[in-house]
Design a protein around this motif. Structure first.
Motif, short mmCIF file in Angstrom:
data_model
loop_
_atom_site.label_atom_id
_atom_site.label_comp_id
_atom_site.label_asym_id
_atom_site.label_seq_id
_atom_site.Cartn_x
_atom_site.Cartn_y
_atom_site.Cartn_z
N PHE A 195 -7.84 10.00 -9.15
CA PHE A 195 -7.47 8.84 -9.05
C PHE A 195 -6.23 8.81 -10.18
CE2 PHE A 195 -11.54 7.62 -7.50
CZ PHE A 195 -11.44 7.08 -6.56
N GLY A 196 -6.06 9.79 -11.09
CA GLY A 196 -4.96 10.10 -11.62
C GLY A 196 -3.85 10.28 -10.98
N ARG A 197 -3.76 11.16 -9.77
CA ARG A 197 -3.10 11.51 -8.98
C ARG A 197 -2.54 10.23 -8.13
NH1 ARG A 197 -3.52 16.21 -4.73
NH2 ARG A 197 -1.44 16.29 -3.74
N ALA A 198 -3.87 9.52 -7.41
CA ALA A 198 -3.47 8.30 -6.64
C ALA A 198 -2.67 7.32 -7.31
CB ALA A 198 -4.86 7.78 -6.42
N ARG A 199 -2.61 7.29 -8.80
CA ARG A 199 -1.89 6.29 -9.43
C ARG A 199 -0.59 6.90 -9.44
NH1 ARG A 199 -3.97 2.53 -13.90
NH2 ARG A 199 -1.72 2.56 -14.14
N ALA A 200 -0.23 8.09 -9.62
CA ALA A 200 0.96 8.58 -9.63
C ALA A 200 1.66 8.27 -8.29
CB ALA A 200 1.10 10.08 -10.10
N LEU A 201 0.95 8.79 -7.29
CA LEU A 201 1.39 8.56 -5.95
C LEU A 201 1.99 6.95 -5.64
CD1 LEU A 201 -0.87 11.18 -3.99
CD2 LEU A 201 1.65 11.19 -4.03
N LEU A 246 0.77 -1.41 0.03
CA LEU A 246 -0.19 -0.09 -0.18
C LEU A 246 0.62 1.29 -0.02
CD1 LEU A 246 -2.82 0.36 0.12
CD2 LEU A 246 -2.97 0.67 2.41
N ARG A 247 0.28 2.17 -0.85
CA ARG A 247 1.19 3.58 -0.89
C ARG A 247 0.13 4.77 -0.61
NH1 ARG A 247 5.27 2.87 -5.12
NH2 ARG A 247 6.12 0.66 -4.73
N VAL A 248 -1.07 4.67 -1.14
CA VAL A 248 -2.06 5.93 -0.71
C VAL A 248 -3.42 5.32 -0.10
CG1 VAL A 248 -3.09 7.33 -2.21
CG2 VAL A 248 -0.96 6.54 -3.24
N ILE A 249 -3.86 6.31 0.58
CA ILE A 249 -5.25 6.01 1.04
C ILE A 249 -6.23 7.13 0.55
CG2 ILE A 249 -6.95 5.71 3.03
CD1 ILE A 249 -4.68 4.52 4.74
N VAL A 250 -7.07 7.03 -0.64
CA VAL A 250 -7.99 8.13 -1.03
C VAL A 250 -9.25 8.07 0.07
CG1 VAL A 250 -9.42 8.71 -2.84
CG2 VAL A 250 -7.20 7.65 -3.37
N CYS A 251 -9.22 9.25 0.54
CA CYS A 251 -10.28 9.45 1.56
C CYS A 251 -11.42 10.05 0.98
CB CYS A 251 -9.78 10.27 2.79
SG CYS A 251 -8.27 9.41 3.58
N LEU A 252 -12.61 9.50 0.73
CA LEU A 252 -13.87 9.96 0.16
C LEU A 252 -14.81 10.78 1.26
CD1 LEU A 252 -14.79 6.97 -2.11
CD2 LEU A 252 -13.45 8.82 -2.73
N GLY A 253 -14.26 11.91 1.21
CA GLY A 253 -15.10 12.90 2.08
C GLY A 253 -14.51 13.16 3.50
N GLY A 254 -14.72 13.97 4.11
CA GLY A 254 -14.38 14.64 5.14
C GLY A 254 -14.25 13.66 6.54
N PHE A 255 -15.29 12.92 6.63
CA PHE A 255 -15.41 11.82 7.68
C PHE A 255 -14.45 10.94 7.38
CE2 PHE A 255 -16.62 7.86 9.82
CZ PHE A 255 -17.23 8.21 10.73
N ALA A 256 -14.30 10.32 6.14
CA ALA A 256 -13.17 9.23 5.93
C ALA A 256 -11.81 9.99 6.25
CB ALA A 256 -13.10 8.67 4.50
N TRP A 257 -11.49 11.14 5.81
CA TRP A 257 -10.22 11.85 5.91
C TRP A 257 -9.86 11.84 7.46
CZ3 TRP A 257 -6.22 13.93 3.16
CH2 TRP A 257 -5.53 14.92 3.85
#
Ligand code: SF4
Length: 224
Positions: A214-220, A149-160
């Protein structure tokens, strides 16, 4: 190996009854299915994460949907938010099809894992702080099992905020669409507006905005 550990974590999640209010709510939702789902057997248990054990990208939602994951047993399945998310994951090359309908539909994710911070559906989509904290050990266990794992994409403020709390970050940086925060262990949190119908209908979130995330997530994640 991470696959076996993920299965063990999943089995623990599925049998969890730590939050009495949500145990009651997941069963109540199952007993009053809307007409379009009438006659379907609901899962009505906590929903473990789903995806590729070699995931580099973890997509973290708020909570299981009462008539989505609580019905099918799979995160981000069979509701409008799931539809928008799956189309974006497919365009980004992270899913082999643009939809997620039910647990046996053959969907395969590529280098991606999907889960919610709270694994049971809460009334009005609002878990209490205690319910969030009860469930964070499962995020911890899945992240530990996802060795690439490298990245966690947090969908919304609660997940963040849930991810920051899990990581012990204080003070917490504010949530922003496209905002990023690198954790000490090397993982990067990346914020995105939640793909809820409300956010889409009000224009807060568009499909191109989700594609950028998701483009940024892929790059990270080193997948670009
Ligand atoms: S929300 Fe999480 S901690 Fe609470 S009962 Fe469901 S799986 Fe268990």
């Amino acid at each position: 190996m991470s696959s076996a550990e993920l299965e063990r974590v999943g089995a623990r999640i599925v049998s969890c009854c730590r939050c009495p209010r949500l145990v009651a709510w997941r069963a109540a939702a199952a007993s009053r299915a809307p007409v379009r789902f009438a006659g379907q057997d609901y899962w009505a248990r906590p929903v473990p994460g789903f995806g590729d054990p070699r995931a580099r990208i973890f997509v973290l939602g708020l909570a299981t949907a009462a008539h989505g994951g609580n019905r099918t047993g799979r995160a981000f399945t069979g509701n409008p938010s799931a539809g928008l998310l799956m189309r974006a994951l497919h365009r980004a090359g992270l899913a082999d099809r643009p939809s997620s309908e039910h647990a046996g539909d053959g969907l395969r994710l590529h280098r991606t894992w999907l889960a919610s911070a709270v694994r049971c559906p809460p009334p009005a989509d609002r878990p209490t702080p205690l319910e969030r904290d009860n469930c964070l050990p499962y995020l911890s266990a899945e992240v530990a099992a996802l060795e690439d794992l490298r990245v966690i994409v947090c969908l919304g403020g609660f997940a963040w905020r849930a991810a920051l709390r899990w990581a012990g970050v204080r003070p917490q940086p504010k949530f922003a669409h496209g905002g990023a925060h690198r954790l000490d262990g090397g993982l990067t949190l990346l914020g995105s507006y939640h793909p809820s119908p409300r956010n889409v209908h009000t224009g807060l979130l568009t499909e191109p905005m989700l594609d950028d995330v998701f483009g940024r997530a892929r790059a990270l994640a080193g997948l670009a």
